[in-house]
Design a protein around this motif. Structure first.
Motif, PDB file in Angstrom:
ATOM      1  N   THR A 241       0.817  -1.215   0.000  1.00 26.67           N
ATOM      2  CA  THR A 241       0.000   0.000   0.000  1.00 26.67           C
ATOM      3  C   THR A 241       0.851   1.265   0.000  1.00 26.67           C
ATOM      4  O   THR A 241       0.300   2.369  -0.035  1.00 26.67           O
ATOM      5  N   VAL A 242       2.167   1.105   0.037  1.00 29.19           N
ATOM      6  CA  VAL A 242       3.093   2.245  -0.008  1.00 29.19           C
ATOM      7  C   VAL A 242       3.662   2.389  -1.414  1.00 29.19           C
ATOM      8  O   VAL A 242       3.591   3.427  -2.051  1.00 29.19           O
ATOM      9  N   ALA A 243       4.305   1.315  -1.889  1.00 35.60           N
ATOM     10  CA  ALA A 243       4.798   1.214  -3.260  1.00 35.60           C
ATOM     11  C   ALA A 243       5.842   2.274  -3.605  1.00 35.60           C
ATOM     12  O   ALA A 243       5.693   3.029  -4.560  1.00 35.60           O
ATOM     13  N   ASN A 244       6.919   2.329  -2.825  1.00 37.13           N
ATOM     14  CA  ASN A 244       8.100   3.062  -3.253  1.00 37.13           C
ATOM     15  C   ASN A 244       9.171   2.028  -3.618  1.00 37.13           C
ATOM     16  O   ASN A 244       8.934   0.819  -3.542  1.00 37.13           O
ATOM     17  N   LYS A 245      10.342   2.492  -4.017  1.00 40.96           N
ATOM     18  CA  LYS A 245      11.336   1.526  -4.500  1.00 40.96           C
ATOM     19  C   LYS A 245      11.798   0.581  -3.401  1.00 40.96           C
ATOM     20  O   LYS A 245      12.121  -0.578  -3.667  1.00 40.96           O
ATOM     21  N   GLU A 246      11.810   1.041  -2.146  1.00 37.25           N
ATOM     22  CA  GLU A 246      12.233   0.175  -1.044  1.00 37.25           C
ATOM     23  C   GLU A 246      11.190  -0.902  -0.749  1.00 37.25           C
ATOM     24  O   GLU A 246      11.527  -2.072  -0.573  1.00 37.25           O
ATOM     25  N   THR A 247       9.909  -0.502  -0.699  1.00 30.19           N
ATOM     26  CA  THR A 247       8.885  -1.485  -0.369  1.00 30.19           C
ATOM     27  C   THR A 247       8.674  -2.472  -1.512  1.00 30.19           C
ATOM     28  O   THR A 247       8.390  -3.653  -1.281  1.00 30.19           O
ATOM     29  N   ALA A 248       8.825  -2.009  -2.756  1.00 31.45           N
ATOM     30  CA  ALA A 248       8.705  -2.926  -3.895  1.00 31.45           C
ATOM     31  C   ALA A 248       9.803  -3.980  -3.848  1.00 31.45           C
ATOM     32  O   ALA A 248       9.556  -5.171  -4.068  1.00 31.45           O
ATOM     33  N   ALA A 249      11.023  -3.548  -3.547  1.00 31.57           N
ATOM     34  CA  ALA A 249      12.140  -4.499  -3.447  1.00 31.57           C
ATOM     35  C   ALA A 249      11.863  -5.522  -2.351  1.00 31.57           C
ATOM     36  O   ALA A 249      12.123  -6.728  -2.522  1.00 31.57           O
ATOM     37  N   MET A 250      11.335  -5.067  -1.225  1.00 30.16           N
ATOM     38  CA  MET A 250      11.023  -5.978  -0.132  1.00 30.16           C
ATOM     39  C   MET A 250       9.949  -6.978  -0.537  1.00 30.16           C
ATOM     40  O   MET A 250      10.030  -8.177  -0.231  1.00 30.16           O
ATOM     41  N   ALA A 251       8.924  -6.503  -1.232  1.00 32.10           N
ATOM     42  CA  ALA A 251       7.829  -7.377  -1.638  1.00 32.10           C
ATOM     43  C   ALA A 251       8.340  -8.536  -2.484  1.00 32.10           C
ATOM     44  O   ALA A 251       7.985  -9.702  -2.254  1.00 32.10           O
ATOM     45  N   PHE A 252       9.206  -8.248  -3.465  1.00 34.74           N
ATOM     46  CA  PHE A 252       9.740  -9.303  -4.331  1.00 34.74           C
ATOM     47  C   PHE A 252      10.725 -10.200  -3.582  1.00 34.74           C
ATOM     48  O   PHE A 252      10.908 -11.363  -3.947  1.00 34.74           O
ATOM     49  N   ASP A 253      11.308  -9.668  -2.533  1.00 37.22           N
ATOM     50  CA  ASP A 253      12.275 -10.438  -1.741  1.00 37.22           C
ATOM     51  C   ASP A 253      11.593 -11.477  -0.858  1.00 37.22           C
ATOM     52  O   ASP A 253      12.140 -12.557  -0.622  1.00 37.22           O
ATOM     53  N   VAL A 254      10.389 -11.177  -0.374  1.00 34.65           N
ATOM     54  CA  VAL A 254       9.763 -12.052   0.622  1.00 34.65           C
ATOM     55  C   VAL A 254       8.635 -12.916   0.063  1.00 34.65           C
ATOM     56  O   VAL A 254       8.171 -13.822   0.743  1.00 34.65           O
ATOM     57  N   VAL A 255       8.160 -12.648  -1.162  1.00 33.75           N
ATOM     58  CA  VAL A 255       7.081 -13.452  -1.721  1.00 33.75           C
ATOM     59  C   VAL A 255       7.617 -14.829  -2.103  1.00 33.75           C
ATOM     60  O   VAL A 255       8.768 -14.980  -2.507  1.00 33.75           O
ATOM     61  N   ARG A 256       6.789 -15.839  -1.984  1.00 28.08           N
ATOM     62  CA  ARG A 256       7.226 -17.200  -2.299  1.00 28.08           C
ATOM     63  C   ARG A 256       7.244 -17.421  -3.814  1.00 28.08           C
ATOM     64  O   ARG A 256       6.586 -16.681  -4.572  1.00 28.08           O
ATOM     65  N   PRO A 257       7.953 -18.435  -4.301  1.00 24.90           N
ATOM     66  CA  PRO A 257       7.851 -18.806  -5.709  1.00 24.90           C
ATOM     67  C   PRO A 257       6.394 -19.122  -6.063  1.00 24.90           C
ATOM     68  O   PRO A 257       5.710 -19.857  -5.341  1.00 24.90           O
ATOM     69  N   GLY A 258       5.907 -18.525  -7.129  1.00 23.55           N
ATOM     70  CA  GLY A 258       4.522 -18.708  -7.518  1.00 23.55           C
ATOM     71  C   GLY A 258       3.550 -17.821  -6.775  1.00 23.55           C
ATOM     72  O   GLY A 258       2.336 -17.898  -7.007  1.00 23.55           O
ATOM     73  N   GLY A 259       4.069 -16.965  -5.890  1.00 25.91           N
ATOM     74  CA  GLY A 259       3.212 -16.075  -5.119  1.00 25.91           C
ATOM     75  C   GLY A 259       2.848 -14.822  -5.897  1.00 25.91           C
ATOM     76  O   GLY A 259       3.210 -14.639  -7.068  1.00 25.91           O
TER      77      GLY A 259
END
Length: 346
Positions: A241-259
């Motif tokens: 719900t923030v969607a800056n470059k830091e939070t986007a990087a975190m989102a891709f870092d913690v999502v599971r394969p196929g998530g």
């Protein structure tokens, strides 16, 4: 009527605005409540102004009110009806509209930016934008359904959240807290949150998060904690719900394969993703904007049945002449503030 008029140069001024006549298909509402959205804060700061916005502007697009007058061809409504206003007006003829995506209309107008909004004692809106209000819902709570709740509800409906699955919400502002509250409706099994504020941890827990971490410990440490909490190789669905470059990087870092990574925040940042790694992991990426009018109707039904209590998101209420207080920095992330224009404004 009194209205809070905004210009970038002068900020808000309480003015006596002319009462305009109704056109065909329009209704006049007494504004009972109007939410202060994060988009309004961005306009105030000059960070993200919707294309086509003309100043001076009467903001306010999260509106609930009472019908006081109807124009021709607005026969479904009569004086005294209590309603909320779906603020996004689509053209009905562009490609997204023809493909049942009116929220992505290329000629979309939004009440509160392209048309006068709800930071006023009265507002004129097309009758087709009205939704009847639940008798179980206060005017302040109902106003929040049309955007604060409808935006994450629409995004979550697209995200294929499985019952018992793991959902992580990034951000604990009004949008993030509404997302946390909605997660139980989608039967999330594990619910986590990420916040940049230490105070956001308690707020997230209050709204149902079983785990909340602050990014003040650093991105790597935060990601490790999330992966450890989620298990199974990462999070099923991440909603940013923030969607800056830091939070986007975190989102891709913690999502599971196929998530799934679902983005609903609208910062002005440009983010990059590791393409090969993202493809190999089969990550699904969804960008979701706004909502559909049926999303608001569904939320009203959920409120009517007692499954949703939008009252929890209300940070407080303010009279129209105190509108500036809603935009103070210390009130930006404590829920949604509500303006009540007809409460002792004269």
């Amino acid at each position: 009527m009194l209205a809070a008029q905004f210009t970038p140069e002068s900020g808000f001024s309480i003015v006596e605005a002319d009462r305009q006549p109704l056109n065909k298909g329009e209704v006049r509402l007494r504004v009972d409540a109007c939410g202060v959205c994060g988009s309004d804060r961005q306009v105030l700061k000059g960070e993200s102004v919707p294309a086509g916005t003309v100043f001076p502007l009467i903001m306010g697009h999260e509106i609930s009110g009472t019908v006081v007058e109807t124009g021709e061809h607005a026969d479904d409504w009569q004086a005294g009806d209590q309603v909320v206003v779906y603020p996004f007006i689509s053209c009905g003829t562009c490609s997204p509209c023809k493909n049942n995506q009116p929220n992505l209309c290329i000629r979309q107008k939004c009440i509160g930016y392209h048309l006068p909004g709800g930071f006023a004692e009265e507002v004129i809106v097309p009758a087709g934008q009205l939704i009847r209000m639940s008798k179980r819902c206060s005017s302040a709570a109902a106003a929040l359904l049309v955007d604060a709740f409808a935006t994450p509800y629409h995004a979550m409906s697209l995200s294929d959240i499985q019952a018992g699955g793991t959902v992580l919400v990034i951000g604990t502002g009004g949008l993030g807290l509404a997302t946390l509250q909605l997660a139980k409706i989608f039967e999330a099994g594990q619910l986590g949150a990420v916040t940049r504020r230490v105070s956001g941890v308690k707020a997230a827990e209050k709204y149902g998060a079983q785990m909340c971490v602050s990014t003040q410990d650093g991105a790597r440490s935060t990601a490790r904690k999330i992966r450890r909490w989620s298990g199974a190789g990462g999070v099923d669905v991440v909603i940013d719900t923030v969607a800056n470059k830091e939070t986007a990087a975190m989102a891709f870092d913690v999502v599971r394969p196929g998530g799934t990574v679902t983005i609903i925040g609208m910062s002005e940042d440009t983010a990059s993703i590791p393409i090969a790694k993202t493809v190999r992991r089969g990550i699904r990426i969804i960008a979701s904007f706004g909502s559909m009018i049926n999303d608001v109707r569904k939320l009203m039904d959920l409120t009517d049945s007692g499954q949703l209590d939008p009252t929890k998101l209300i940070a407080g209420t303010l009279q129209l002449q105190n509108v500036n207080q809603a935009f103070a920095d210390d009130r930006a992330s404590s829920g949604r503030w509500i303006i009540k224009p007809n409460d002792q404004t004269r």
